[in-house]
Design an enzyme around this catalytic site. Sequence first.
Site, PDB file in Angstrom:
ATOM      1  N   GLY A 126     -68.009  33.736  25.411  1.00 16.08           N
ATOM      2  CA  GLY A 126     -68.868  34.523  24.476  1.00 16.08           C
ATOM      3  C   GLY A 126     -70.024  33.846  23.780  1.00 16.08           C
ATOM      4  O   GLY A 126     -70.731  34.494  22.969  1.00 16.08           O
ATOM      5  N   GLU A 133     -58.759  32.228  22.486  1.00  8.86           N
ATOM      6  CA  GLU A 133     -58.833  32.629  21.300  1.00  8.86           C
ATOM      7  C   GLU A 133     -57.337  32.826  20.739  1.00  8.86           C
ATOM      8  O   GLU A 133     -57.087  32.693  19.336  1.00  8.86           O
ATOM      9  CB  GLU A 133     -59.384  34.208  21.453  1.00  8.86           C
ATOM     10  CG  GLU A 133     -61.003  33.899  21.450  1.00  8.86           C
ATOM     11  CD  GLU A 133     -61.510  35.168  22.440  1.00  8.86           C
ATOM     12  OE1 GLU A 133     -60.934  36.070  22.477  1.00  8.86           O
ATOM     13  OE2 GLU A 133     -62.725  34.954  22.685  1.00  8.86           O
ATOM     14  N   ASN A 150     -61.331  41.271  30.584  1.00  7.25           N
ATOM     15  CA  ASN A 150     -60.640  40.970  29.281  1.00  7.25           C
ATOM     16  C   ASN A 150     -61.477  41.775  28.168  1.00  7.25           C
ATOM     17  O   ASN A 150     -62.407  41.313  27.766  1.00  7.25           O
ATOM     18  CB  ASN A 150     -60.751  39.744  29.075  1.00  7.25           C
ATOM     19  CG  ASN A 150     -59.913  39.234  27.699  1.00  7.25           C
ATOM     20  OD1 ASN A 150     -59.391  40.318  26.904  1.00  7.25           O
ATOM     21  ND2 ASN A 150     -59.970  38.181  27.164  1.00  7.25           N
ATOM     22  N   SER A 161     -68.730  33.434  29.687  1.00  9.60           N
ATOM     23  CA  SER A 161     -70.175  33.961  29.926  1.00  9.60           C
ATOM     24  C   SER A 161     -70.442  34.224  31.556  1.00  9.60           C
ATOM     25  O   SER A 161     -71.769  34.207  31.742  1.00  9.60           O
ATOM     26  CB  SER A 161     -71.119  33.103  29.094  1.00  9.60           C
ATOM     27  OG  SER A 161     -70.834  33.056  27.838  1.00  9.60           O
ATOM     28  N   GLU A 167     -61.283  28.212  31.679  1.00  8.14           N
ATOM     29  CA  GLU A 167     -62.359  28.856  30.733  1.00  8.14           C
ATOM     30  C   GLU A 167     -62.783  27.907  29.639  1.00  8.14           C
ATOM     31  O   GLU A 167     -61.891  27.618  28.592  1.00  8.14           O
ATOM     32  CB  GLU A 167     -61.512  29.764  29.910  1.00  8.14           C
ATOM     33  CG  GLU A 167     -61.176  31.122  30.679  1.00  8.14           C
ATOM     34  CD  GLU A 167     -61.308  32.449  30.044  1.00  8.14           C
ATOM     35  OE1 GLU A 167     -61.989  33.236  30.537  1.00  8.14           O
ATOM     36  OE2 GLU A 167     -60.842  32.489  28.877  1.00  8.14           O
ATOM     37  N   HIS A 172     -55.063  32.402  26.192  1.00  7.76           N
ATOM     38  CA  HIS A 172     -56.454  32.555  26.255  1.00  7.76           C
ATOM     39  C   HIS A 172     -56.834  31.554  24.961  1.00  7.76           C
ATOM     40  O   HIS A 172     -56.283  31.529  23.851  1.00  7.76           O
ATOM     41  CB  HIS A 172     -56.880  33.972  25.786  1.00  7.76           C
ATOM     42  CG  HIS A 172     -58.248  34.272  25.854  1.00  7.76           C
ATOM     43  ND1 HIS A 172     -59.046  33.925  24.812  1.00  7.76           N
ATOM     44  CD2 HIS A 172     -58.988  34.691  26.741  1.00  7.76           C
ATOM     45  CE1 HIS A 172     -60.224  34.223  25.103  1.00  7.76           C
ATOM     46  NE2 HIS A 172     -60.452  34.536  26.335  1.00  7.76           N
ATOM     47  N   LYS A 210     -60.503  42.435  25.313  1.00  9.18           N
ATOM     48  CA  LYS A 210     -60.439  41.952  24.018  1.00  9.18           C
ATOM     49  C   LYS A 210     -60.085  43.117  22.879  1.00  9.18           C
ATOM     50  O   LYS A 210     -59.625  44.073  23.250  1.00  9.18           O
ATOM     51  CB  LYS A 210     -61.487  41.021  23.558  1.00  9.18           C
ATOM     52  CG  LYS A 210     -61.979  39.912  24.610  1.00  9.18           C
ATOM     53  CD  LYS A 210     -62.732  38.886  24.096  1.00  9.18           C
ATOM     54  CE  LYS A 210     -63.086  37.715  25.057  1.00  9.18           C
ATOM     55  NZ  LYS A 210     -63.846  36.782  24.649  1.00  9.18           N
TER      56      LYS A 210
HETATM   57  C1  PEP Z   1     -63.019  35.626  27.777  1.00  9.53           C
HETATM   58  O1  PEP Z   1     -62.759  35.768  26.904  1.00  9.53           O
HETATM   59  O2  PEP Z   1     -62.063  35.537  28.865  1.00  9.53           O
HETATM   60  C2  PEP Z   1     -64.416  35.530  28.524  1.00  9.53           C
HETATM   61  C3  PEP Z   1     -64.587  34.907  29.553  1.00  9.53           C
HETATM   62  O3  PEP Z   1     -65.405  35.916  27.844  1.00  9.53           O
HETATM   63  P1  PEP Z   1     -66.812  36.145  27.991  1.00  9.53           P
HETATM   64  O4  PEP Z   1     -67.087  36.391  29.294  1.00  9.53           O
HETATM   65  O5  PEP Z   1     -67.551  37.143  27.056  1.00  9.53           O
HETATM   66  O6  PEP Z   1     -67.693  34.647  27.758  1.00  9.53           O
END
Ligand code: PEP
Length: 251
Positions: free
Chosen positions: A174, A98, A9, A214, A168, A96, A11
């Site tokens: 993040g 976000e 992703n 992460s 997630e 997601h 983003k």
């Molecule tokens: C995500 O936004 O789907 C995600 C897993 O981000 P990160 O790997 O940066 O934590």
Amino acid sequence: MRQNLVAGNWKMNLTYQEGLALVEEIVRLNAAGTGPEVVVCPPFPFLAGVGEKLPQGGKLHLGAQNCHQKESGAFTGEVAAKMLASVGCEYVILGHSERRQYFGETDELLSQKLKAALAAGLKPIFCVGESLDTREADETFDFIGQQLAAGLFHLSNEEFAQVTVAYEPIWAIGTGRTATSAQAQEVHAFIREQIARAYDAQAALDTTILYGGSANAQNARELFSQPDVDGGLIGGASLKAADFTTIIQSF
Ligand code: PEP
């Protein structure tokens, strides 16, 4: 059918030129074509160009990060699922955290987006996950059970078979704070159990469930070694071809 899968992703990052360079490198590093299915999810304006860099019929696929719930119409600035399909997208990330947090996407809206994506022939990657407060209040399972029931389990068996679920935890996205493999496994097993209840045991066994939050080149192998973790949804680490490739090769 359940499969190992790693989705990147991107983003709202990179320029178009940087995106093309990144996908070229991902293609080069994964030319062997062995390993899991891989999905790259760049921003909308990059989709067609990035898609052209992906070898046809291989293990590298194109995905989008969102779509609108309507088929077409006067929705300035929005992108319909069939537009995504028309530029070669096979997958779309929906729900997601976000999008839920910053754009007010509710379970009700997401259930409409899921229908729109499926009607356009896209495979949704549907995200669920709890906040730190919810986890600390020991309400993770209730919360995720509710997200699944309200957002996802209205689909028919045939529709549900097209869906990949991504767990997630918001506190891990993040932040550099990854769920332990045991934390991921216990929620993944719970999700599979809920799928078995809502559909049947075979549907549960067949569903691909990704971990996101992460995940990186160092911890992917441990996460992916868990029996109910079928791969990852990767944010930050998907922006570096070498790290993303290490994650892809972590099964
Ligand atoms: C995500 O936004 O789907 C995600 C897993 O981000 P990160 O790997 O940066 O934590």
